[in-house]
Motif scaffolding. Structure first.
Motif, PDB file in Angstrom:
ATOM      1  N   VAL A 171       0.824  -1.209   0.000  1.00 43.60           N
ATOM      2  CA  VAL A 171       0.000   0.000   0.000  1.00 43.60           C
ATOM      3  C   VAL A 171       0.859   1.260   0.000  1.00 43.60           C
ATOM      4  N   GLY A 172       1.824   1.309   0.889  1.00 42.30           N
ATOM      5  CA  GLY A 172       2.615   2.519   1.078  1.00 42.30           C
ATOM      6  C   GLY A 172       3.431   2.937  -0.134  1.00 42.30           C
ATOM      7  N   VAL A 173       4.112   2.005  -0.760  1.00 46.82           N
ATOM      8  CA  VAL A 173       4.965   2.337  -1.909  1.00 46.82           C
ATOM      9  C   VAL A 173       4.129   2.879  -3.074  1.00 46.82           C
ATOM     10  N   VAL A 182       1.215   4.322  -2.985  1.00 48.13           N
ATOM     11  CA  VAL A 182       0.665   5.620  -2.577  1.00 48.13           C
ATOM     12  C   VAL A 182       1.738   6.695  -2.662  1.00 48.13           C
ATOM     13  N   LEU A 183       2.935   6.391  -2.177  1.00 50.43           N
ATOM     14  CA  LEU A 183       4.038   7.347  -2.222  1.00 50.43           C
ATOM     15  C   LEU A 183       4.362   7.744  -3.662  1.00 50.43           C
ATOM     16  N   ILE A 184       4.378   6.781  -4.564  1.00 50.20           N
ATOM     17  CA  ILE A 184       4.665   7.066  -5.971  1.00 50.20           C
ATOM     18  C   ILE A 184       3.601   8.005  -6.549  1.00 50.20           C
ATOM     19  N   GLY A 185       2.348   7.772  -6.190  1.00 49.53           N
ATOM     20  CA  GLY A 185       1.269   8.666  -6.628  1.00 49.53           C
ATOM     21  C   GLY A 185       1.396  10.055  -6.036  1.00 49.53           C
ATOM     22  N   VAL A 186       1.762  10.141  -4.763  1.00 50.82           N
ATOM     23  CA  VAL A 186       1.938  11.440  -4.104  1.00 50.82           C
ATOM     24  C   VAL A 186       3.051  12.247  -4.780  1.00 50.82           C
ATOM     25  N   LEU A 187       4.074  11.561  -5.252  1.00 47.23           N
ATOM     26  CA  LEU A 187       5.168  12.239  -5.944  1.00 47.23           C
ATOM     27  C   LEU A 187       4.723  12.818  -7.287  1.00 47.23           C
ATOM     28  N   GLY A 188       3.587  12.342  -7.816  1.00 45.60           N
ATOM     29  CA  GLY A 188       3.061  12.865  -9.075  1.00 45.60           C
ATOM     30  C   GLY A 188       3.074  11.901 -10.238  1.00 45.60           C
ATOM     31  N   PHE A 189       3.441  10.648 -10.001  1.00 47.18           N
ATOM     32  CA  PHE A 189       3.404   9.618 -11.047  1.00 47.18           C
ATOM     33  C   PHE A 189       2.022   8.966 -10.972  1.00 47.18           C
ATOM     34  N   THR A 190       1.127   9.341 -11.893  1.00 48.72           N
ATOM     35  CA  THR A 190      -0.267   8.904 -11.803  1.00 48.72           C
ATOM     36  C   THR A 190      -0.702   8.127 -13.039  1.00 48.72           C
ATOM     37  N   GLY A 191      -1.876   7.548 -12.949  1.00 44.65           N
ATOM     38  CA  GLY A 191      -2.445   6.816 -14.075  1.00 44.65           C
ATOM     39  C   GLY A 191      -2.712   7.708 -15.276  1.00 44.65           C
ATOM     40  N   GLY A 192      -2.930   8.992 -15.034  1.00 47.69           N
ATOM     41  CA  GLY A 192      -3.195   9.931 -16.116  1.00 47.69           C
ATOM     42  C   GLY A 192      -1.948  10.623 -16.630  1.00 47.69           C
ATOM     43  N   GLY A 193      -0.795  10.223 -16.143  1.00 44.57           N
ATOM     44  CA  GLY A 193       0.460  10.846 -16.558  1.00 44.57           C
ATOM     45  C   GLY A 193       1.098  11.571 -15.385  1.00 44.57           C
ATOM     46  N   ILE A 194       2.143  12.294 -15.673  1.00 45.06           N
ATOM     47  CA  ILE A 194       2.866  13.019 -14.635  1.00 45.06           C
ATOM     48  C   ILE A 194       2.102  14.293 -14.300  1.00 45.06           C
TER      49      ILE A 194
END
Length: 102
Positions: A23-25, A27-39
């Motif tokens: 869960v944490g890793v 979530v952290l990657i998403g918080v950094l701005g790497f998302t399903g819709g792009g950066i």
């Protein structure tokens, strides 16, 4: 605490480690701005991508840290990555938990 305390600490630590991996890793990657819709604009990921593009003459190299993190942000962790992270972080958590409860 003795043997029982160490065993309980190890189980708790392993559980926390597994939770971080699964869960944490991501979530952290998403918080950094790497998302399903792009950066995400203005994010840490955007700054990383800009620096990588400047360093590579305008493009982001396949297999680079930015490319891998964006792949994870878009598609999630592979099964192999989940297994590896869970094993590593669970083991580290178990060792830490056992040590703290000795």
């Amino acid at each position: 605490m003795g043997k029982n305390g160490s065993a309980i600490g190890a189980v708790i630590g392993a559980t926390v480690g597994a939770g971080l991996a699964l869960v944490g890793v991501p979530v952290l990657i998403g918080v950094l701005g790497f998302t399903g819709g792009g950066i995400a604009t203005g994010s840490v990921a955007a700054k990383m991508m800009s620096a990588a593009a400047i360093a590579n003459g305008g493009g982001v190299a396949a297999g680079s840290t930015v490319a891998v993190l964006q792949s994870i942000g878009a598609a999630g962790l592979s099964v192999g990555a989940k297994v590896g992270l869970t094993a590593a972080l669970s083991s580290a958590g178990a060792a830490t938990g056992a040590q703290l409860t000795e």
